[in-house]
Design a protein around this motif. Structure first.
Motif, PDB file in Angstrom:
ATOM      1  N   GLU A 207      27.560 -12.370  55.592  1.00  0.00           N
ATOM      2  CA  GLU A 207      28.803 -11.947  56.230  1.00  0.00           C
ATOM      3  C   GLU A 207      28.579 -10.890  57.312  1.00  0.00           C
ATOM      4  O   GLU A 207      29.466 -10.642  58.132  1.00  0.00           O
ATOM      5  CB  GLU A 207      29.773 -11.375  55.182  1.00  0.00           C
ATOM      6  N   LEU A 208      27.398 -10.262  57.296  1.00  0.00           N
ATOM      7  CA  LEU A 208      27.101  -9.186  58.241  1.00  0.00           C
ATOM      8  C   LEU A 208      26.097  -9.595  59.308  1.00  0.00           C
ATOM      9  O   LEU A 208      25.655  -8.753  60.090  1.00  0.00           O
ATOM     10  CB  LEU A 208      26.562  -7.966  57.488  1.00  0.00           C
ATOM     11  N   ALA A 209      25.737 -10.882  59.351  1.00  0.00           N
ATOM     12  CA  ALA A 209      24.698 -11.319  60.288  1.00  0.00           C
ATOM     13  C   ALA A 209      25.048 -10.964  61.725  1.00  0.00           C
ATOM     14  O   ALA A 209      24.188 -10.498  62.490  1.00  0.00           O
ATOM     15  CB  ALA A 209      24.470 -12.824  60.142  1.00  0.00           C
ATOM     16  N   ALA A 210      26.301 -11.165  62.124  1.00  0.00           N
ATOM     17  CA  ALA A 210      26.682 -10.881  63.513  1.00  0.00           C
ATOM     18  C   ALA A 210      26.558  -9.390  63.809  1.00  0.00           C
ATOM     19  O   ALA A 210      26.074  -8.995  64.881  1.00  0.00           O
ATOM     20  CB  ALA A 210      28.106 -11.367  63.786  1.00  0.00           C
ATOM     21  N   ALA A 211      26.978  -8.547  62.869  1.00  0.00           N
ATOM     22  CA  ALA A 211      26.888  -7.101  63.073  1.00  0.00           C
ATOM     23  C   ALA A 211      25.437  -6.640  63.065  1.00  0.00           C
ATOM     24  O   ALA A 211      25.049  -5.758  63.842  1.00  0.00           O
ATOM     25  CB  ALA A 211      27.683  -6.364  62.000  1.00  0.00           C
TER      26      ALA A 211
ATOM     27  N   VAL B  98      24.494   0.912  48.456  1.00  0.00           N
ATOM     28  CA  VAL B  98      24.951   0.399  49.752  1.00  0.00           C
ATOM     29  C   VAL B  98      25.318  -1.071  49.623  1.00  0.00           C
ATOM     30  O   VAL B  98      26.387  -1.503  50.086  1.00  0.00           O
ATOM     31  CB  VAL B  98      23.872   0.607  50.837  1.00  0.00           C
ATOM     32  N   THR B  99      24.463  -1.849  48.983  1.00  0.00           N
ATOM     33  CA  THR B  99      24.789  -3.258  48.741  1.00  0.00           C
ATOM     34  C   THR B  99      26.088  -3.375  47.959  1.00  0.00           C
ATOM     35  O   THR B  99      26.942  -4.212  48.274  1.00  0.00           O
ATOM     36  CB  THR B  99      23.646  -3.940  47.970  1.00  0.00           C
ATOM     37  N   PHE B 100      26.250  -2.546  46.951  1.00  0.00           N
ATOM     38  CA  PHE B 100      27.457  -2.565  46.120  1.00  0.00           C
ATOM     39  C   PHE B 100      28.700  -2.313  46.986  1.00  0.00           C
ATOM     40  O   PHE B 100      29.708  -3.023  46.870  1.00  0.00           O
ATOM     41  CB  PHE B 100      27.331  -1.484  45.038  1.00  0.00           C
TER      42      PHE B 100
ATOM     43  N   LEU C 252      33.340  -6.831  51.430  1.00  0.00           N
ATOM     44  CA  LEU C 252      33.268  -8.191  51.973  1.00  0.00           C
ATOM     45  C   LEU C 252      33.638  -9.275  50.964  1.00  0.00           C
ATOM     46  O   LEU C 252      34.149 -10.329  51.356  1.00  0.00           O
ATOM     47  CB  LEU C 252      31.850  -8.451  52.483  1.00  0.00           C
ATOM     48  N   ALA C 253      33.366  -9.044  49.693  1.00  0.00           N
ATOM     49  CA  ALA C 253      33.598 -10.053  48.658  1.00  0.00           C
ATOM     50  C   ALA C 253      34.020  -9.378  47.361  1.00  0.00           C
ATOM     51  O   ALA C 253      33.319  -9.429  46.350  1.00  0.00           O
ATOM     52  CB  ALA C 253      32.334 -10.879  48.449  1.00  0.00           C
ATOM     53  N   PRO C 254      35.171  -8.696  47.365  1.00  0.00           N
ATOM     54  CA  PRO C 254      35.566  -7.891  46.200  1.00  0.00           C
ATOM     55  C   PRO C 254      35.703  -8.691  44.910  1.00  0.00           C
ATOM     56  O   PRO C 254      35.535  -8.129  43.826  1.00  0.00           O
ATOM     57  CB  PRO C 254      36.904  -7.286  46.633  1.00  0.00           C
TER      58      PRO C 254
ATOM     59  N   ARG D 114      28.206   0.107  64.021  1.00  0.00           N
ATOM     60  CA  ARG D 114      27.727   1.037  62.992  1.00  0.00           C
ATOM     61  C   ARG D 114      28.736   1.138  61.854  1.00  0.00           C
ATOM     62  O   ARG D 114      28.350   1.190  60.677  1.00  0.00           O
ATOM     63  CB  ARG D 114      27.455   2.417  63.599  1.00  0.00           C
ATOM     64  N   ALA D 115      30.017   1.185  62.177  1.00  0.00           N
ATOM     65  CA  ALA D 115      31.034   1.283  61.130  1.00  0.00           C
ATOM     66  C   ALA D 115      31.025   0.050  60.235  1.00  0.00           C
ATOM     67  O   ALA D 115      31.177   0.147  59.009  1.00  0.00           O
ATOM     68  CB  ALA D 115      32.411   1.475  61.758  1.00  0.00           C
ATOM     69  N   THR D 116      30.840  -1.125  60.822  1.00  0.00           N
ATOM     70  CA  THR D 116      30.796  -2.356  60.040  1.00  0.00           C
ATOM     71  C   THR D 116      29.630  -2.336  59.063  1.00  0.00           C
ATOM     72  O   THR D 116      29.753  -2.774  57.912  1.00  0.00           O
ATOM     73  CB  THR D 116      30.668  -3.571  60.976  1.00  0.00           C
ATOM     74  N   LEU D 117      28.506  -1.807  59.506  1.00  0.00           N
ATOM     75  CA  LEU D 117      27.305  -1.732  58.668  1.00  0.00           C
ATOM     76  C   LEU D 117      27.267  -0.474  57.809  1.00  0.00           C
ATOM     77  O   LEU D 117      26.325  -0.275  57.046  1.00  0.00           O
ATOM     78  CB  LEU D 117      26.056  -1.789  59.548  1.00  0.00           C
ATOM     79  N   ARG D 118      28.300   0.369  57.948  1.00  0.00           N
ATOM     80  CA  ARG D 118      28.445   1.644  57.229  1.00  0.00           C
ATOM     81  C   ARG D 118      27.355   2.640  57.601  1.00  0.00           C
ATOM     82  O   ARG D 118      27.033   3.552  56.824  1.00  0.00           O
ATOM     83  CB  ARG D 118      28.491   1.427  55.709  1.00  0.00           C
TER      84      ARG D 118
END
Length: 267
Positions: A12-16, A171-173, A179-181, A232-236
């Motif tokens: 889900e984060l590949a683009a970011a 971070v993964t958590f 993204l997938a609660p 950066r915000a998307t990736l935290r």
């Protein structure tokens, strides 16, 4: 020359993640680097690929940094993440069980089946071994082990009842929670692990000292670039720090303490 950002590269984060590399590459180019790769290398194992010739920039877990990759890469910087469980450039693992599980302390995990990503992981293996070692007192403690290949897979195994406990990088958590609660429904955090320095940015051992300084300048510029704020915000991502290599000594120290306690492996 190649670059790899395989540690938090959720689909889900590949683009970011791609956008972050493109931003970094533009600042590396401003520092005089040429022929930078247009795209990230995602082929094969994310740790093993960092051994290949031509690595200019990558990210790895702290355990491979101090073990499998210690002669292959050198430390550039440690990114900070704006998620619960991170403090500055350090992070913890969340020890997770099912929401209806009665366990209240690590001692209650005796006989539990553990799902772990792999035995070369600080967050999924080393930190859990360090937590259990003083309780196990040199004797078998767990009821079974399942190597899942990824934190997300470990989580799914616990949720499905095929395992009882797992240690997940905070971070993964947090990324999964956003993204997938649904993947966290029916899961609770039992406790936090001991903290360790976060997942570092690295370059090849053969990279010169002058090139390392230019890469570090490029990293700092990328973190300061307002055009990359959304990425950066998307990736935290919340900044970075340049730590001495010795900051990561806490990781083999955890391993050695478990070995000294008679608990060299999760068992």
């Amino acid at each position: 020359m190649f670059a790899s950002l395989g540690m938090y590269d959720l689909p889900e984060l590949a683009a970011a993640t791609n956008a972050w590399w493109h931003g970094l590459a533009s600042h590396f180019a401003a520092q005089g680097f040429r022929d930078l790769p247009a795209e990230l290398n995602r082929a094969g194992d994310p740790v093993d690929r960092l051994k290949a010739p031509g690595l200019i920039f990558g990210q790895t877990c702290g355990f491979p940094l101090t073990h499998k990759l210690k002669d292959h890469v050198q430390l550039l910087a440690t990114p900070r993440y704006a998620v619960p469980g991170c403090a500055g450039a350090t992070y913890v693992s969340w020890i997770v069980v099912r929401a209806d599980d009665p366990a209240k302390t690590p001692a209650d995990l005796r006989g539990y089946r553990v799902a772990y990503n792999d035995d070369g992981s600080q967050s999924g293996y080393n930190t859990l071994r360090a937590m259990i070692a003083p309780i196990a007192q040199g004797r078998p403690f767990l009821g079974g082990l399942i190597e899942s290949g990824a934190h997300r897979n470990s989580l799914a195994l616990v949720k499905a009842g095929k395992a009882d406990v797992a240690a997940l990088d905070c971070v993964t958590f947090a990324l999964i929670a956003r993204l997938a609660p649904a993947e966290l429904q029916g899961i609770r955090v039992l406790r936090a692990s001991a903290a360790a320095p976060g997942l570092p940015y690295v370059t090849a051992a053969a990279t010169s000292a002058a090139e390392v300084r230019r890469l570090q300048a490029g990293i700092a510029a990328a973190f300061a670039d307002p055009a990359l704020d959304t990425t950066r915000a998307t990736l935290r991502l919340d900044g970075c720090e340049i730590l001495p290599r010795s900051a990561y000594d806490v990781i083999p120290a955890m391993e050695q303490a478990a070995i000294a306690a008679g608990y060299p492996q999760l068992a």
